[in-house]
Design a protein around this motif. Structure first.
Motif, PDB file in Angstrom:
ATOM      1  N   PRO A  27       0.824  -0.823  -0.116  1.00 29.88           N
ATOM      2  CA  PRO A  27      -0.104  -0.143  -0.204  1.00 29.88           C
ATOM      3  C   PRO A  27       1.143   1.332   0.455  1.00 29.88           C
ATOM      4  O   PRO A  27       0.984   2.251  -0.737  1.00 29.88           O
ATOM      5  N   ALA A  28       2.023   1.250   0.899  1.00 28.28           N
ATOM      6  CA  ALA A  28       2.498   2.041   0.402  1.00 28.28           C
ATOM      7  C   ALA A  28       3.177   2.837  -0.594  1.00 28.28           C
ATOM      8  O   ALA A  28       3.007   4.153  -1.166  1.00 28.28           O
TER       9      ALA A  28
ATOM     10  N   GLY B 237       1.233   4.317  10.644  1.00 29.78           N
ATOM     11  CA  GLY B 237       0.679   4.963   8.992  1.00 29.78           C
ATOM     12  C   GLY B 237       1.526   5.940   7.855  1.00 29.78           C
ATOM     13  O   GLY B 237       0.581   5.677   7.144  1.00 29.78           O
ATOM     14  N   THR B 238       2.540   6.367   8.637  1.00 32.13           N
ATOM     15  CA  THR B 238       3.213   7.446   7.763  1.00 32.13           C
ATOM     16  C   THR B 238       3.578   7.523   6.359  1.00 32.13           C
ATOM     17  O   THR B 238       3.326   8.420   5.487  1.00 32.13           O
TER      18      THR B 238
ATOM     19  N   ALA C 141       6.590  -1.131  12.952  1.00 32.38           N
ATOM     20  CA  ALA C 141       5.164  -1.535  14.164  1.00 32.38           C
ATOM     21  C   ALA C 141       4.119  -1.553  13.174  1.00 32.38           C
ATOM     22  O   ALA C 141       3.939  -0.600  11.983  1.00 32.38           O
TER      23      ALA C 141
ATOM     24  N   ASN D  35      -6.177  14.000   0.192  1.00 30.95           N
ATOM     25  CA  ASN D  35      -6.272  13.170   1.587  1.00 30.95           C
ATOM     26  C   ASN D  35      -4.522  13.358   2.128  1.00 30.95           C
ATOM     27  O   ASN D  35      -4.671  13.717   3.278  1.00 30.95           O
ATOM     28  N   ARG D  36      -3.960  14.438   1.567  1.00 28.99           N
ATOM     29  CA  ARG D  36      -2.394  13.843   2.048  1.00 28.99           C
ATOM     30  C   ARG D  36      -2.522  15.887   2.353  1.00 28.99           C
ATOM     31  O   ARG D  36      -2.420  15.983   2.932  1.00 28.99           O
TER      32      ARG D  36
ATOM     33  N   ASP E  48       5.000   2.656  10.758  1.00 27.05           N
ATOM     34  CA  ASP E  48       4.649   2.100   9.564  1.00 27.05           C
ATOM     35  C   ASP E  48       5.024   0.711   9.825  1.00 27.05           C
ATOM     36  O   ASP E  48       6.467  -0.087  10.578  1.00 27.05           O
ATOM     37  N   ASN E  49       4.675   0.100   9.161  1.00 30.17           N
ATOM     38  CA  ASN E  49       4.692  -1.145   9.476  1.00 30.17           C
ATOM     39  C   ASN E  49       5.568  -2.027   7.954  1.00 30.17           C
ATOM     40  O   ASN E  49       5.923  -3.268   7.470  1.00 30.17           O
TER      41      ASN E  49
ATOM     42  N   TYR F 274       0.203   4.194  -2.975  1.00 27.85           N
ATOM     43  CA  TYR F 274      -0.321   5.464  -2.527  1.00 27.85           C
ATOM     44  C   TYR F 274       1.626   6.627  -3.243  1.00 27.85           C
ATOM     45  O   TYR F 274       0.628   7.482  -3.503  1.00 27.85           O
TER      46      TYR F 274
ATOM     47  N   ALA G 263      -5.580   7.238   6.318  1.00 28.81           N
ATOM     48  CA  ALA G 263      -5.402   6.699   5.026  1.00 28.81           C
ATOM     49  C   ALA G 263      -5.149   5.539   6.114  1.00 28.81           C
ATOM     50  O   ALA G 263      -3.727   4.525   4.581  1.00 28.81           O
TER      51      ALA G 263
ATOM     52  N   PHE H 108      -7.579  -0.389   5.422  1.00 32.62           N
ATOM     53  CA  PHE H 108      -6.565  -1.622   5.620  1.00 32.62           C
ATOM     54  C   PHE H 108      -6.608  -2.531   6.233  1.00 32.62           C
ATOM     55  O   PHE H 108      -6.075  -3.575   6.050  1.00 32.62           O
TER      56      PHE H 108
ATOM     57  N   VAL I 122      -0.165  -1.660  12.945  1.00 29.38           N
ATOM     58  CA  VAL I 122      -1.411  -0.750  14.353  1.00 29.38           C
ATOM     59  C   VAL I 122      -1.850  -2.102  14.778  1.00 29.38           C
ATOM     60  O   VAL I 122      -2.679  -1.507  15.695  1.00 29.38           O
TER      61      VAL I 122
HETATM   62  C1  LIG Z   1      -1.717   5.367   1.987  1.00 24.55           C
HETATM   63  S1  LIG Z   1      -0.400   5.307   2.886  1.00 24.55           S
HETATM   64  C2  LIG Z   1      -1.251   6.728   3.479  1.00 24.55           C
HETATM   65  C3  LIG Z   1       0.065   7.983   3.696  1.00 24.55           C
HETATM   66  C4  LIG Z   1       0.336   8.280   5.200  1.00 24.55           C
HETATM   67  N1  LIG Z   1      -0.330   8.840   6.240  1.00 24.55           N
HETATM   68  C5  LIG Z   1      -1.026   9.591   3.989  1.00 24.55           C
HETATM   69  O1  LIG Z   1      -1.724   9.666   4.523  1.00 24.55           O
HETATM   70  O2  LIG Z   1      -0.282  10.388   3.446  1.00 24.55           O
HETATM   71  C6  LIG Z   1      -1.211   4.239   4.113  1.00 24.55           C
HETATM   72  C7  LIG Z   1       0.432   4.040   5.304  1.00 24.55           C
HETATM   73  O3  LIG Z   1      -0.535   2.492   5.695  1.00 24.55           O
HETATM   74  C8  LIG Z   1       0.901   1.918   6.022  1.00 24.55           C
HETATM   75  N2  LIG Z   1      -0.055  -0.067   6.881  1.00 24.55           N
HETATM   76  C9  LIG Z   1      -0.827  -0.189   6.567  1.00 24.55           C
HETATM   77  N3  LIG Z   1      -1.511  -1.310   7.135  1.00 24.55           N
HETATM   78  C10 LIG Z   1      -0.698  -1.071   7.880  1.00 24.55           C
HETATM   79  C11 LIG Z   1      -0.655  -1.750   9.766  1.00 24.55           C
HETATM   80  N4  LIG Z   1      -1.370  -3.062   9.133  1.00 24.55           N
HETATM   81  N5  LIG Z   1       0.133  -1.090  10.379  1.00 24.55           N
HETATM   82  C12 LIG Z   1       0.837  -0.440  10.454  1.00 24.55           C
HETATM   83  N6  LIG Z   1       0.812   0.376   8.675  1.00 24.55           N
HETATM   84  C13 LIG Z   1       0.116  -0.300   8.189  1.00 24.55           C
HETATM   85  C14 LIG Z   1       1.212   0.866   4.685  1.00 24.55           C
HETATM   86  O4  LIG Z   1       2.252   0.721   4.709  1.00 24.55           O
HETATM   87  C15 LIG Z   1       1.653   2.659   4.260  1.00 24.55           C
HETATM   88  O5  LIG Z   1       2.584   3.693   4.140  1.00 24.55           O
END
Ligand SMILES: C[S@@+](CC[C@H](N)C(=O)[O-])C[C@H]1O[C@@H](n2cnc3c(N)ncnc32)[C@H](O)[C@@H]1O
Length: 261
Positions: A17-18, A75-76, A127, A52-53, A101-102, A21, A155, A159, A129
């Motif tokens: 997802p990161a 979820g950075t 880590a 969103n950003r 973030d994971n 995105y 965002a 997930f 979430v």
């Molecule tokens: C769509 S991006 C959003 C990035 C940022 N927060 C923004 O809105 O610009 C989602 C982020 O959540 C992270 N993510 C997804 N599932 C996760 C989890 N279970 N634990 C931690 N991070 C997670 C992804 O790796 C990704 O970096």
């Protein structure tokens, strides 16, 4: 900046997802598997990601303006300037920001891109979430939970399928925050454009990324027990504090900021 758990491997054989995105935002930190998913999404997805950003940036600036100087962002994502710490440290130079973030790719970029101001600092926690206890344990070594902290989850929770109980996970994190703290949240929705729901979901599903868009009624419980800050729970393009919102535009996200009573 400090970091934890650097030993993870980057898996470029399946989309993440990161990185999907990152492509949507026009970034370069993505691989062909991610681009395959991103390019199959409806063209509106790029605008949604940008909007969103932009919400995150407006909310962070507003919070820093209230004097909040501690942030826990889960979820950075891959750093995209301006990042949260750049926004808040421009207002409160001594602000401390813990990123989580994971996805190992975020950790890889964190080191070079998340340098804070001389007065403030940033931290990175690799880590999930779904393990809020571990996040809190590390965050407590960097942030003072005796004073207000802003928890942002932007965002992220779409997930997590219902079986993972994303509301309870959120509650565990919010319950750890002292009074006067804030919760900043955005969550994908297809309420504004139901005709795109199936194609967005199918595209992510084909890339083996679970996606659970939620309706307004399903997003509201994430804020249970909190005091909504004006303008309340709205779509991303409606959340403005100091200026009128532009004419309604499709955003694909519900967003809100709430205060911990
Ligand atoms: C769509 S991006 C959003 C990035 C940022 N927060 C923004 O809105 O610009 C989602 C982020 O959540 C992270 N993510 C997804 N599932 C996760 C989890 N279970 N634990 C931690 N991070 C997670 C992804 O790796 C990704 O970096």
């Amino acid at each position: 900046m400090t970091k934890q758990s650097a030993g993870s491997r980057l898996d470029t054989s399946r989309p993440h997802p990161a990185r999907v995105y990152d492509w949507l935002l026009g970034g370069k930190d993505n691989y062909p598997v991610d681009q395959e998913v991103a390019k199959r999404l409806p063209p509106e997805s790029r605008l949604s990601a940008l909007r969103n950003r932009a919400f995150m940036q407006r909310a962070a600036a507003w919070l820093a303006g209230t004097g909040i100087d501690q942030y826990l962002d889960i979820g950075t994502g891959i750093p995209t300037s301006p990042n949260l710490h750049q926004i808040v440290q421009a207002v409160v130079p001594s602000a401390r920001v813990a990123y989580t973030d994971n996805d190992p790719i975020v950790l890889r970029h964190a080191e070079s891109l998340l340098a804070g101001t001389p007065e403030g600092s940033t931290d990175y926690i690799e880590a999930d979430v779904r393990a809020p206890g571990a996040i809190l344990e590390h965050a407590r070594t960097f942030l003072d939970f005796g004073r207000p902290v802003a928890l942002s989850m932007i965002a992220l929770m779409h997930f997590l399928p219902d079986e993972e109980d994303p509301c309870s996970l959120t509650r565990t994190l919010v319950d750890a925050l002292p009074s006067g703290s804030y919760f900043v949240f955005s969550h994908g929705t297809t309420d504004e454009h139901p005709h795109l729901a199936d194609s967005v979901k199918d595209t992510y599903r084909k890339g083996a990324i679970p996606l659970r868009m939620r309706t307004r009624a399903e997003v509201e419980p994430f804020f249970a027990g909190l005091e909504m800050v004006e303008p309340g729970l709205v779509t991303a393009t409606r959340w403005y504090k100091d200026s009128p919102a532009p004419a309604e535009e499709l955003s694909g996200f519900y967003v809100g900021v709430a205060r911990v009573p």
